[in-house]
Design an enzyme around this catalytic site. Structure first.
Site, PDB file in Angstrom:
ATOM      1  N   ASP A  31       4.154  24.142  53.314  1.00  0.00           N
ATOM      2  CA  ASP A  31       5.415  23.850  54.001  1.00  0.00           C
ATOM      3  C   ASP A  31       5.981  22.549  53.435  1.00  0.00           C
ATOM      4  N   LEU A  33       8.157  20.945  55.431  1.00  0.00           N
ATOM      5  CA  LEU A  33       8.545  20.322  56.708  1.00  0.00           C
ATOM      6  C   LEU A  33      10.067  20.256  56.871  1.00  0.00           C
ATOM      7  N   ILE A  75       9.126  25.051  48.015  1.00  0.00           N
ATOM      8  CA  ILE A  75       8.978  26.201  47.105  1.00  0.00           C
ATOM      9  C   ILE A  75      10.297  26.563  46.410  1.00  0.00           C
ATOM     10  N   THR A 145      14.302  40.980  57.608  1.00  0.00           N
ATOM     11  CA  THR A 145      14.813  41.034  58.972  1.00  0.00           C
ATOM     12  C   THR A 145      15.553  42.344  59.227  1.00  0.00           C
ATOM     13  N   SER A 180      25.444  37.762  58.859  1.00  0.00           N
ATOM     14  CA  SER A 180      25.567  36.303  58.667  1.00  0.00           C
ATOM     15  C   SER A 180      25.124  35.978  57.246  1.00  0.00           C
ATOM     16  N   TYR A 182      22.868  33.927  56.556  1.00  0.00           N
ATOM     17  CA  TYR A 182      21.394  33.923  56.601  1.00  0.00           C
ATOM     18  C   TYR A 182      20.857  35.337  56.362  1.00  0.00           C
ATOM     19  N   HIS A 183      21.372  36.306  57.164  1.00  0.00           N
ATOM     20  CA  HIS A 183      20.863  37.678  57.012  1.00  0.00           C
ATOM     21  C   HIS A 183      21.109  38.177  55.582  1.00  0.00           C
ATOM     22  N   LYS A 186      18.451  37.366  53.066  1.00  0.00           N
ATOM     23  CA  LYS A 186      17.289  38.268  53.109  1.00  0.00           C
ATOM     24  C   LYS A 186      17.554  39.537  52.292  1.00  0.00           C
ATOM     25  N   LEU A 240      15.999  36.082  73.779  1.00  0.00           N
ATOM     26  CA  LEU A 240      15.181  36.192  74.995  1.00  0.00           C
ATOM     27  C   LEU A 240      14.554  34.835  75.343  1.00  0.00           C
ATOM     28  N   THR A 254      23.616  33.228  78.848  1.00  0.00           N
ATOM     29  CA  THR A 254      24.790  33.315  77.969  1.00  0.00           C
ATOM     30  C   THR A 254      24.812  34.639  77.195  1.00  0.00           C
ATOM     31  N   VAL A 255      25.245  35.693  77.870  1.00  0.00           N
ATOM     32  CA  VAL A 255      25.430  36.972  77.153  1.00  0.00           C
ATOM     33  C   VAL A 255      26.708  36.831  76.323  1.00  0.00           C
ATOM     34  N   ARG A 327      30.049  34.958  67.544  1.00  0.00           N
ATOM     35  CA  ARG A 327      29.768  35.702  66.301  1.00  0.00           C
ATOM     36  C   ARG A 327      30.801  36.806  66.086  1.00  0.00           C
TER      37      ARG A 327
HETATM   38  P1  NAD Z   1      10.643  28.541  61.209  1.00  0.00           P
HETATM   39  O1  NAD Z   1      11.856  27.818  60.754  1.00  0.00           O
HETATM   40  O2  NAD Z   1      10.020  28.100  62.475  1.00  0.00           O
HETATM   41  O3  NAD Z   1       9.544  28.523  60.041  1.00  0.00           O
HETATM   42  C1  NAD Z   1       9.876  28.510  58.672  1.00  0.00           C
HETATM   43  C2  NAD Z   1       9.058  27.413  58.010  1.00  0.00           C
HETATM   44  O4  NAD Z   1       9.303  27.447  56.595  1.00  0.00           O
HETATM   45  C3  NAD Z   1       9.427  26.006  58.491  1.00  0.00           C
HETATM   46  O5  NAD Z   1       8.282  25.309  58.900  1.00  0.00           O
HETATM   47  C4  NAD Z   1      10.073  25.372  57.267  1.00  0.00           C
HETATM   48  O6  NAD Z   1       9.841  23.968  57.178  1.00  0.00           O
HETATM   49  C5  NAD Z   1       9.438  26.134  56.113  1.00  0.00           C
HETATM   50  N1  NAD Z   1      10.283  26.169  54.903  1.00  0.00           N
HETATM   51  C6  NAD Z   1      11.588  26.537  54.826  1.00  0.00           C
HETATM   52  N2  NAD Z   1      12.035  26.413  53.573  1.00  0.00           N
HETATM   53  C7  NAD Z   1      10.979  25.969  52.834  1.00  0.00           C
HETATM   54  C8  NAD Z   1      10.829  25.641  51.461  1.00  0.00           C
HETATM   55  N3  NAD Z   1      11.844  25.722  50.606  1.00  0.00           N
HETATM   56  N4  NAD Z   1       9.599  25.237  51.028  1.00  0.00           N
HETATM   57  C9  NAD Z   1       8.559  25.134  51.884  1.00  0.00           C
HETATM   58  N5  NAD Z   1       8.654  25.414  53.210  1.00  0.00           N
HETATM   59  C10 NAD Z   1       9.865  25.832  53.671  1.00  0.00           C
HETATM   60  O7  NAD Z   1      11.055  30.083  61.286  1.00  0.00           O
HETATM   61  P2  NAD Z   1      10.301  31.300  62.032  1.00  0.00           P
HETATM   62  O8  NAD Z   1      11.056  31.649  63.247  1.00  0.00           O
HETATM   63  O9  NAD Z   1       8.852  31.012  62.076  1.00  0.00           O
HETATM   64  O10 NAD Z   1      10.554  32.457  60.977  1.00  0.00           O
HETATM   65  C11 NAD Z   1       9.680  32.651  59.886  1.00  0.00           C
HETATM   66  C12 NAD Z   1      10.237  33.725  58.965  1.00  0.00           C
HETATM   67  O11 NAD Z   1      10.390  34.949  59.681  1.00  0.00           O
HETATM   68  C13 NAD Z   1      11.612  33.402  58.399  1.00  0.00           C
HETATM   69  O12 NAD Z   1      11.674  33.873  57.078  1.00  0.00           O
HETATM   70  C14 NAD Z   1      12.555  34.187  59.283  1.00  0.00           C
HETATM   71  O13 NAD Z   1      13.722  34.496  58.598  1.00  0.00           O
HETATM   72  C15 NAD Z   1      11.725  35.424  59.596  1.00  0.00           C
HETATM   73  N6  NAD Z   1      12.068  36.077  60.860  1.00  0.00           N
HETATM   74  C16 NAD Z   1      11.981  35.384  62.047  1.00  0.00           C
HETATM   75  C17 NAD Z   1      12.295  36.030  63.249  1.00  0.00           C
HETATM   76  C18 NAD Z   1      12.257  35.316  64.575  1.00  0.00           C
HETATM   77  O14 NAD Z   1      12.742  35.880  65.568  1.00  0.00           O
HETATM   78  N7  NAD Z   1      11.690  34.112  64.665  1.00  0.00           N
HETATM   79  C19 NAD Z   1      12.664  37.382  63.218  1.00  0.00           C
HETATM   80  C20 NAD Z   1      12.745  38.046  61.991  1.00  0.00           C
HETATM   81  C21 NAD Z   1      12.429  37.389  60.819  1.00  0.00           C
HETATM   82  N1  USQ Z   2      22.885  36.556  71.800  1.00  0.00           N
HETATM   83  C1  USQ Z   2      23.475  36.450  73.043  1.00  0.00           C
HETATM   84  N2  USQ Z   2      23.329  35.284  73.719  1.00  0.00           N
HETATM   85  C2  USQ Z   2      22.622  34.220  73.226  1.00  0.00           C
HETATM   86  C3  USQ Z   2      22.017  34.352  71.957  1.00  0.00           C
HETATM   87  C4  USQ Z   2      22.190  35.527  71.265  1.00  0.00           C
HETATM   88  O1  USQ Z   2      24.109  37.387  73.545  1.00  0.00           O
HETATM   89  O2  USQ Z   2      22.544  33.186  73.915  1.00  0.00           O
HETATM   90  C5  USQ Z   2      23.006  37.827  71.051  1.00  0.00           C
HETATM   91  C6  USQ Z   2      23.573  37.686  69.649  1.00  0.00           C
HETATM   92  O3  USQ Z   2      24.983  37.716  69.661  1.00  0.00           O
HETATM   93  C7  USQ Z   2      22.931  38.870  68.942  1.00  0.00           C
HETATM   94  C8  USQ Z   2      21.583  39.043  69.638  1.00  0.00           C
HETATM   95  O4  USQ Z   2      21.696  38.334  70.873  1.00  0.00           O
HETATM   96  O5  USQ Z   2      23.694  40.021  69.162  1.00  0.00           O
HETATM   97  C9  USQ Z   2      20.407  38.485  68.854  1.00  0.00           C
HETATM   98  O6  USQ Z   2      20.664  37.122  68.554  1.00  0.00           O
HETATM   99  P1  USQ Z   2      19.480  36.100  68.194  1.00  0.00           P
HETATM  100  O7  USQ Z   2      20.081  34.744  68.058  1.00  0.00           O
HETATM  101  O8  USQ Z   2      18.355  36.269  69.141  1.00  0.00           O
HETATM  102  O9  USQ Z   2      18.974  36.693  66.813  1.00  0.00           O
HETATM  103  P2  USQ Z   2      19.537  36.602  65.335  1.00  0.00           P
HETATM  104  O10 USQ Z   2      20.653  35.653  65.172  1.00  0.00           O
HETATM  105  O11 USQ Z   2      19.777  37.989  64.856  1.00  0.00           O
HETATM  106  O12 USQ Z   2      18.310  35.961  64.541  1.00  0.00           O
HETATM  107  C10 USQ Z   2      16.951  36.055  65.000  1.00  0.00           C
HETATM  108  C11 USQ Z   2      16.135  35.050  64.172  1.00  0.00           C
HETATM  109  C12 USQ Z   2      16.186  35.459  62.701  1.00  0.00           C
HETATM  110  C13 USQ Z   2      15.749  36.907  62.551  1.00  0.00           C
HETATM  111  C14 USQ Z   2      16.554  37.847  63.470  1.00  0.00           C
HETATM  112  C15 USQ Z   2      15.986  39.252  63.528  1.00  0.00           C
HETATM  113  O13 USQ Z   2      16.655  33.733  64.346  1.00  0.00           O
HETATM  114  O14 USQ Z   2      15.313  34.592  61.955  1.00  0.00           O
HETATM  115  O15 USQ Z   2      15.933  37.320  61.233  1.00  0.00           O
HETATM  116  O16 USQ Z   2      16.458  37.350  64.824  1.00  0.00           O
HETATM  117  S1  USQ Z   2      17.245  40.482  63.602  1.00  0.00           S
HETATM  118  O17 USQ Z   2      18.171  40.139  64.688  1.00  0.00           O
HETATM  119  O18 USQ Z   2      16.597  41.729  63.836  1.00  0.00           O
HETATM  120  O19 USQ Z   2      17.940  40.436  62.328  1.00  0.00           O
END
Ligand code: NAD
Ligand code: USQ
Length: 393
Positions: A31, A33, A75, A145, A180, A182-183, A186, A240, A254-255, A327
């Site tokens: 990591d 950090l 990385i 994702t 987004s 972000y998405h 991926k 959630l 906050t829906v 969004r």
């Molecule tokens: P997180 O931000 O808590 O963890 C990611 C970690 O990666 C952090 O500690 C960050 O410091 C480290 N990192 C980021 N860029 C880096 C780099 N360039 N070099 C080294 N370290 C780096 O996120 P999370 O919620 O644990 O999610 C982990 C992974 O799972 C992510 O790729 C995220 O997109 C994916 N994901 C998360 C969820 C979710 O709901 N949390 C859902 C679907 C996918």
């Molecule tokens: N949402 C609400 N109220 C809120 C927050 C979110 O209605 O207070 C709604 C959003 O509009 C969305 C849904 O809930 O329709 C999910 O939002 P989210 O913030 O829980 O999830 P998302 O932005 O999609 O991202 C999260 C993680 C991301 C992961 C993704 C999985 O942060 O790392 O990739 O979930 S997925 O959604 O399947 O792509």
């Protein structure tokens, strides 16, 4: 197995490292950090303070008697570090979580969008090239994702689609319509990894994970210094987790918009189980394997109603508010995503029962004093204003 966890300081990475370590695997975490810096930049903190990574590793050693090796480095920006890392640790499997994970963060402004895509896409490319050099037969389990697919008006398959067009057939990667920057990062990763499978015979499992919820795993519960970072703010908190905190705070949930947005969800414990199943059953050389990693699908309205009902039974009067959706996403749509591959490998899901919700509410009640109500409302909007109006880019 020798298992390298990229992003081992994160919400999912740290519990995954302990989970594999507890089961006797040789584990190293990587990591830079960066998440801690992004949190500081956005003025947010996890609900419960988390220890520094070396302290967590030391506590884990004391609690479990097991070692986790640590590599601190970036990385995405330091390819020499990545090459050295793989030359040194020589993993049998790599679990890649190390990316910027927040959709709102990536939509805040140009800089955060570019940083997100640069960090995520370049990090994955560096890992691919370093693995090709040091350990071409090693399996990479990459966190993608479900949001890569978006919400198409047809059934979502697991990564691939059989197509018939003008009388001919082919198997193509499922079309993506992410919501987004972000998405989108991926999606770019998935394309790069699939190409590496075709040209270098890499072994890849792309886990298209749904939204994760949950606070504890068996290992985080062993000591308070081992807890993982739980976010409830509008930037890094997932829906959630946020609703539970809002219910405890007595602030309306906050829906966003009409609330019929449907997504796949899973318990953090199932994230660990799925990653383990993928790791122990690797993809074949040249195979780009995609698993849709979630256990249940819910609309946002359903989640809010579930939290409201369990909170009420616990004496908490949780209300539901439909706030303007920050969004751009479909609020009424078809959603039917296949997710059978992990179950076929043996996944036994932890479903979202009332008991699970009550346990989460209980944990948050214990940390109620630390909740900052200012962090709840969304401030990042997908409809970015023009630079002139915003005073910047
Ligand atoms: P997180 O931000 O808590 O963890 C990611 C970690 O990666 C952090 O500690 C960050 O410091 C480290 N990192 C980021 N860029 C880096 C780099 N360039 N070099 C080294 N370290 C780096 O996120 P999370 O919620 O644990 O999610 C982990 C992974 O799972 C992510 O790729 C995220 O997109 C994916 N994901 C998360 C969820 C979710 O709901 N949390 C859902 C679907 C996918
Ligand atoms: N949402 C609400 N109220 C809120 C927050 C979110 O209605 O207070 C709604 C959003 O509009 C969305 C849904 O809930 O329709 C999910 O939002 P989210 O913030 O829980 O999830 P998302 O932005 O999609 O991202 C999260 C993680 C991301 C992961 C993704 C999985 O942060 O790392 O990739 O979930 S997925 O959604 O399947 O792509």
């Amino acid at each position: 197995m020798r298992i390298l966890i990229l992003g081992g300081d994160g919400y999912l990475g740290w519990p995954t490292a302990m989970y594999f370590s507890q089961r006797g695997h040789e584990v190293a975490v990587v990591d830079n950090l960066a998440k801690r810096v992004w949190e500081a930049e956005m003025g947010v903190e996890p609900l419960v303070p988390i220890r520094q990574l070396p302290t967590r590793i030391k506590r884990w050693r004391e609690v479990s008697g097991r070692e986790i090796a640590l590599y601190v480095g970036d990385i995405a920006e330091n390819h020499r570090f990545v090459y050295q890392l793989f030359d040194d640790f020589r993993p049998d499997a790599v679990v890649h979580y190390a990316e910027q994970p927040s959709a709102p963060f990536s939509m805040a402004d140009r800089e955060k969008c570019v940083m997100t895509q640069r960090n995520n896409v370049l990090g994955t490319l560096n890992v691919m090239f370093a693995m090709r050099h040091a350990c071409p037969d090693t399996h990479i389990v990459k966190l993608g994702t479900m949001g890569e697919y978006g919400t198409p008006n047809i059934d979502i398959e697991e990564g691939w689609l059989e197509l018939e067009h003008n009388g001919r057939k082919d198997r193509v990667m499922y079309p993506k319509k992410p919501g987004s920057f972000y998405h989108l990062s991926k999606v770019h990763d998935s394309n790069n990894l699939e190409f590496a499978c075709r040209i270098w015979d890499m072994r890849v499992t792309d886990l298209n994970q749904g939204v994760v919820y949950g606070i504890d795993t068996d290992e985080t519960a062993l000591h308070r210094d081992l807890c993982t970072s739980f976010h409830y703010d509008a930037v890094f908190g997932t829906v959630l987790n946020r609703f539970i905190v809002q219910a405890v705070l007595g602030q309306p949930m906050t829906v966003y918009g009409r609330g019929n947005q449907t997504r796949g969800y899973l318990n953090i414990r199932d994230t660990l189980a799925c990653v383990e199943l993928a790791t122990l059953n690797p993809a074949e050389p040249g195979e780009f394997r995609v698993f849709n990693q979630f256990t249940e699908q819910f609309s946002v309205n359903e989640l809010a109603a579930r939290v409201q009902s369990v909170a009420a039974a616990m004496g908490l009067a949780a209300e539901i508010d439909h706030v303007e959706n920050p969004r751009i996403e479909l609020e009424d749509h078809y959603y039917n995503a296949r997710h059978s591959a992990l179950v076929e490998l043996g996944l036994v899901p932890h479903l979202l029962t009332d008991a699970v919700l009550a346990e989460m509410i209980d944990s948050v009640v214990r940390a109620k004093d630390r909740i900052d109500p200012e962090l709840i409302m969304p401030r990042i909007h997908w409809r970015m204003r023009s630079p002139a109006r915003q005073g910047g880019d």
